[in-house]
Design a protein around this motif. Sequence first.
Motif, PDB file in Angstrom:
ATOM      1  N   ASP A  61       0.812  -1.216   0.000  1.00 51.43           N
ATOM      2  CA  ASP A  61       0.000   0.000   0.000  1.00 51.43           C
ATOM      3  C   ASP A  61       0.843   1.263   0.000  1.00 51.43           C
ATOM      4  OD1 ASP A  61       0.858  -0.743   2.579  1.00 51.43           O
ATOM      5  OD2 ASP A  61      -0.592   0.607   3.503  1.00 51.43           O
ATOM      6  N   VAL A  62       2.145   1.145   0.266  1.00 52.44           N
ATOM      7  CA  VAL A  62       3.064   2.288   0.199  1.00 52.44           C
ATOM      8  C   VAL A  62       4.175   1.900  -0.786  1.00 52.44           C
ATOM      9  CG1 VAL A  62       4.497   3.900   1.502  1.00 52.44           C
ATOM     10  CG2 VAL A  62       2.533   2.815   2.606  1.00 52.44           C
ATOM     11  N   PRO A  63       4.010   2.174  -2.076  1.00 54.76           N
ATOM     12  CA  PRO A  63       5.011   1.735  -3.066  1.00 54.76           C
ATOM     13  C   PRO A  63       6.402   2.290  -2.792  1.00 54.76           C
ATOM     14  CG  PRO A  63       2.976   2.421  -4.154  1.00 54.76           C
ATOM     15  CD  PRO A  63       2.840   2.812  -2.720  1.00 54.76           C
ATOM     16  N   LEU A  64       6.488   3.505  -2.260  1.00 53.54           N
ATOM     17  CA  LEU A  64       7.801   4.082  -1.977  1.00 53.54           C
ATOM     18  C   LEU A  64       8.569   3.239  -0.955  1.00 53.54           C
ATOM     19  CD1 LEU A  64       9.747   6.503  -2.401  1.00 53.54           C
ATOM     20  CD2 LEU A  64       8.625   7.592  -0.449  1.00 53.54           C
ATOM     21  N   ALA A  65       7.854   2.694   0.041  1.00 54.47           N
ATOM     22  CA  ALA A  65       8.512   1.867   1.049  1.00 54.47           C
ATOM     23  C   ALA A  65       9.051   0.574   0.444  1.00 54.47           C
ATOM     24  CB  ALA A  65       7.541   1.561   2.181  1.00 54.47           C
ATOM     25  N   ARG A  66       8.318  -0.001  -0.475  1.00 57.55           N
ATOM     26  CA  ARG A  66       8.788  -1.239  -1.111  1.00 57.55           C
ATOM     27  C   ARG A  66      10.012  -0.974  -1.987  1.00 57.55           C
ATOM     28  NH1 ARG A  66       7.422  -3.992  -6.066  1.00 57.55           N
ATOM     29  NH2 ARG A  66       7.822  -6.231  -5.876  1.00 57.55           N
ATOM     30  N   ARG A  98      17.690   0.785  -9.822  1.00 57.32           N
ATOM     31  CA  ARG A  98      18.641   0.971  -8.731  1.00 57.32           C
ATOM     32  C   ARG A  98      18.672   2.432  -8.274  1.00 57.32           C
ATOM     33  NH1 ARG A  98      23.904  -2.650 -10.666  1.00 57.32           N
ATOM     34  NH2 ARG A  98      22.727  -4.557 -11.193  1.00 57.32           N
ATOM     35  N   VAL A  99      18.582   3.334  -9.231  1.00 63.09           N
ATOM     36  CA  VAL A  99      18.547   4.755  -8.864  1.00 63.09           C
ATOM     37  C   VAL A  99      17.285   5.052  -8.062  1.00 63.09           C
ATOM     38  CG1 VAL A  99      18.442   7.105  -9.771  1.00 63.09           C
ATOM     39  CG2 VAL A  99      19.962   5.425 -10.831  1.00 63.09           C
ATOM     40  N   LYS A 100      16.164   4.498  -8.493  1.00 62.76           N
ATOM     41  CA  LYS A 100      14.914   4.712  -7.771  1.00 62.76           C
ATOM     42  C   LYS A 100      15.003   4.191  -6.337  1.00 62.76           C
ATOM     43  CE  LYS A 100      11.802   4.536 -11.775  1.00 62.76           C
ATOM     44  NZ  LYS A 100      10.689   3.767 -12.423  1.00 62.76           N
ATOM     45  N   SER A 101      15.550   3.000  -6.150  1.00 57.69           N
ATOM     46  CA  SER A 101      15.643   2.433  -4.805  1.00 57.69           C
ATOM     47  C   SER A 101      16.568   3.260  -3.919  1.00 57.69           C
ATOM     48  CB  SER A 101      16.132   0.983  -4.878  1.00 57.69           C
ATOM     49  OG  SER A 101      17.440   0.927  -5.440  1.00 57.69           O
ATOM     50  N   THR A 102      17.660   3.794  -4.520  1.00 60.54           N
ATOM     51  CA  THR A 102      18.567   4.629  -3.728  1.00 60.54           C
ATOM     52  C   THR A 102      17.890   5.911  -3.268  1.00 60.54           C
ATOM     53  OG1 THR A 102      20.447   3.748  -4.978  1.00 60.54           O
ATOM     54  CG2 THR A 102      20.806   5.770  -3.720  1.00 60.54           C
ATOM     55  N   VAL A 103      17.205   6.578  -4.195  1.00 61.92           N
ATOM     56  CA  VAL A 103      16.514   7.828  -3.843  1.00 61.92           C
ATOM     57  C   VAL A 103      15.402   7.549  -2.843  1.00 61.92           C
ATOM     58  CG1 VAL A 103      15.148   9.736  -4.752  1.00 61.92           C
ATOM     59  CG2 VAL A 103      17.118   8.896  -6.040  1.00 61.92           C
ATOM     60  N   ALA A 104      14.648   6.470  -3.066  1.00 62.83           N
ATOM     61  CA  ALA A 104      13.553   6.140  -2.145  1.00 62.83           C
ATOM     62  C   ALA A 104      14.072   5.807  -0.753  1.00 62.83           C
ATOM     63  CB  ALA A 104      12.738   4.970  -2.700  1.00 62.83           C
ATOM     64  N   TYR A 105      15.205   5.129  -0.670  1.00 57.90           N
ATOM     65  CA  TYR A 105      15.772   4.791   0.642  1.00 57.90           C
ATOM     66  C   TYR A 105      16.220   6.047   1.383  1.00 57.90           C
ATOM     67  CZ  TYR A 105      18.574   2.397   4.159  1.00 57.90           C
ATOM     68  OH  TYR A 105      19.089   1.942   5.340  1.00 57.90           O
ATOM     69  N   VAL A 106      16.807   6.989   0.665  1.00 55.46           N
ATOM     70  CA  VAL A 106      17.219   8.242   1.295  1.00 55.46           C
ATOM     71  C   VAL A 106      16.004   8.992   1.827  1.00 55.46           C
ATOM     72  CG1 VAL A 106      18.283  10.489   0.878  1.00 55.46           C
ATOM     73  CG2 VAL A 106      19.330   8.427  -0.073  1.00 55.46           C
ATOM     74  N   LEU A 107      14.920   9.016   1.037  1.00 59.02           N
ATOM     75  CA  LEU A 107      13.710   9.705   1.482  1.00 59.02           C
ATOM     76  C   LEU A 107      13.054   8.978   2.659  1.00 59.02           C
ATOM     77  CD1 LEU A 107      12.116  10.620  -1.972  1.00 59.02           C
ATOM     78  CD2 LEU A 107      13.368  12.134  -0.420  1.00 59.02           C
ATOM     79  N   ALA A 108      13.060   7.645   2.633  1.00 58.70           N
ATOM     80  CA  ALA A 108      12.381   6.881   3.680  1.00 58.70           C
ATOM     81  C   ALA A 108      13.127   6.924   5.005  1.00 58.70           C
ATOM     82  CB  ALA A 108      12.200   5.432   3.236  1.00 58.70           C
TER      83      ALA A 108
END
Length: 612
Positions: free
Chosen positions: A500-505, A600-610
């Motif tokens: 339900d939270v795509p950014l977290a995944r 990979r870029v998306k996961s890196t940016v999302a991890y920094v935001l999360a």
Amino acid sequence: ATSPAAPVTSPRLMPSPKSIGARLRKRLKARTTKQAVRAATIRKRVLSLFGSLKIRKEAACRRTWSRWASLSQQLLGVGGDTSTGNKVTILTCGSTAFRKMWDAIDQATDSIYLETYILRLDTTGGRTIQRLNAALERGVRVSLMYDSVGSTLGRGAIGASEPIEKLKQRGAHIIEFNPIFNPPWNRTHWFVHRNHRKLLLIDGQVAFCGGMNISDEYCGPDLGGTGKFHDTHVRVEGPAASHFALVARDSLLEAFGGPGAALPPAAASLLRWVTSTSSSPSLHSSSTPASSPARPAGQEPQLAREEQKENQPSPPAAPRPPPHLPSSSSSSSSSPPPSPAPSSKLLHQMLDRIAQTKRMWNAWKAASSSTDTDHHQLGPQPAASVSRSGAPTVAVAAAAAAPSSALGAVASVARGGGGGGGGLGGETHAEVCVQVLAANSWRNVRQVQRSLRLSVQNASTRCYITSPYFHPPPSLLFAMTTAAKRGVDVRVLTSGDRCDVPLARIASRYIYAKLIKSGVRIYEYQPATLHSKTVVVDSVYSFLGSFNFDRWSYHRNLEVGMAVLDPQVTKDMETRFMDNLRGSREIKADDIEDAPFIDRVKSTVAYVLATS
């Protein structure tokens, strides 16, 4: 005469960078596979020098018992109240959970305290409010606390709705935690300070906690819900129910500015009768060391200082008397529950639970002369039912007499499939040792964090973690990777495509490579949207609550949970975890290495935001 024409040769084409990268990855993968096979062969030869598989399993069992015997005292020192003699029911079916909660509300005679992160005015929320209105008509005191962000944003938001106003007019205490439309401007960081607890207290005798909010998404279709989320809740009856009142008291104090703040008369009255359900010291005094004073309400925790403190062992703090409260004019109609036992007695009771788990393992070995058929676990599993005195039941004795024919029946009895028909739908376990834990990092209350860190980093054989949003802080991440490198079977079940939270995944995939390289196995749940928050360690320790393995739960949110030291409850939790893995997809190292560069870029940016 003319000379023959020279053959035309086409110029040699240079390979593209894409093909060069593919060749390099292919060679690196082949080399890594070859090294892994060689390392496995060497490891197998070395282990063969130290005895057979049976001898190594028994040695691992002995290490497990000795380690948990010394760990029990440390778990008592993390804070929180521990008690025995509780009845615990694990609920993974939304319909079953709401039926039991509604029945408890209908049977309440003195007080009802409901605390939730999300409260929607849909079918499930409407039926819950109707039962609260009926309880008010019976003369029951009702208190409702909901988080402003979780309940006033999105579809079905309550806001200043008519059902809530009716509850207020009939005398219910309605508290909106940190309102977003009428914020407390005297506090900084008020928006990120959220109440993520899910708690229901009935007469100080029965308590519900876990991950289920009051919404159709958590209720089954047979009761008018959608059943979107796969969640875990727990019902507790006994002394531990009164200990949850301390968590409710902490939420009430935090809603009005924290300890020492001036309370309105209605809030002071509410605080008195919530506190009257428990005779234990206050939450802050029993869990906050004297050397670490509470932070002001608006100050956000400092990550570096907290991580340094989390990695240091914290001795148990001496309990102080509860703060002064105005005397109550009316006494509760129900007698207060029994007070918790002394620490020395509780320690012996916890050790008894650990010894009981060991006896269950021995009963399993007596019932089966064959090798372990469960290849995913190290050591035999306590699949047999054992009485509270430690002696095997008749089913175990019969299985020992005829192992080949009785093993299936023993496993069915252990899972609750025999006679009672409880099974995985909500089997009740009696005489359970329960430790109620809270998390409020704004007041240096980190009972949940310390308990999870201690249990994970001291795991001996297995550690199963379920969290829908998985990007743990450095201390928990280090504990997991260290345990996996020691040979512990560490498995993580997190949300899949239906998160339900795509950014977290997306953020979770940033740390997958490090975990998989350390030996951690990661699964993504596919049948539904995962929302369970559970931890099971060594068939001895299990945790259930509202705590996610993310920064919000670790550093900002108010959380609640309970740790259980009981072999039957833990075996029940392990069985449910393995059932969930059947509908999950395991993430392999190849899935991470072959991911496109943009992912990979998306996961890196999302991890920094999360994690910011």
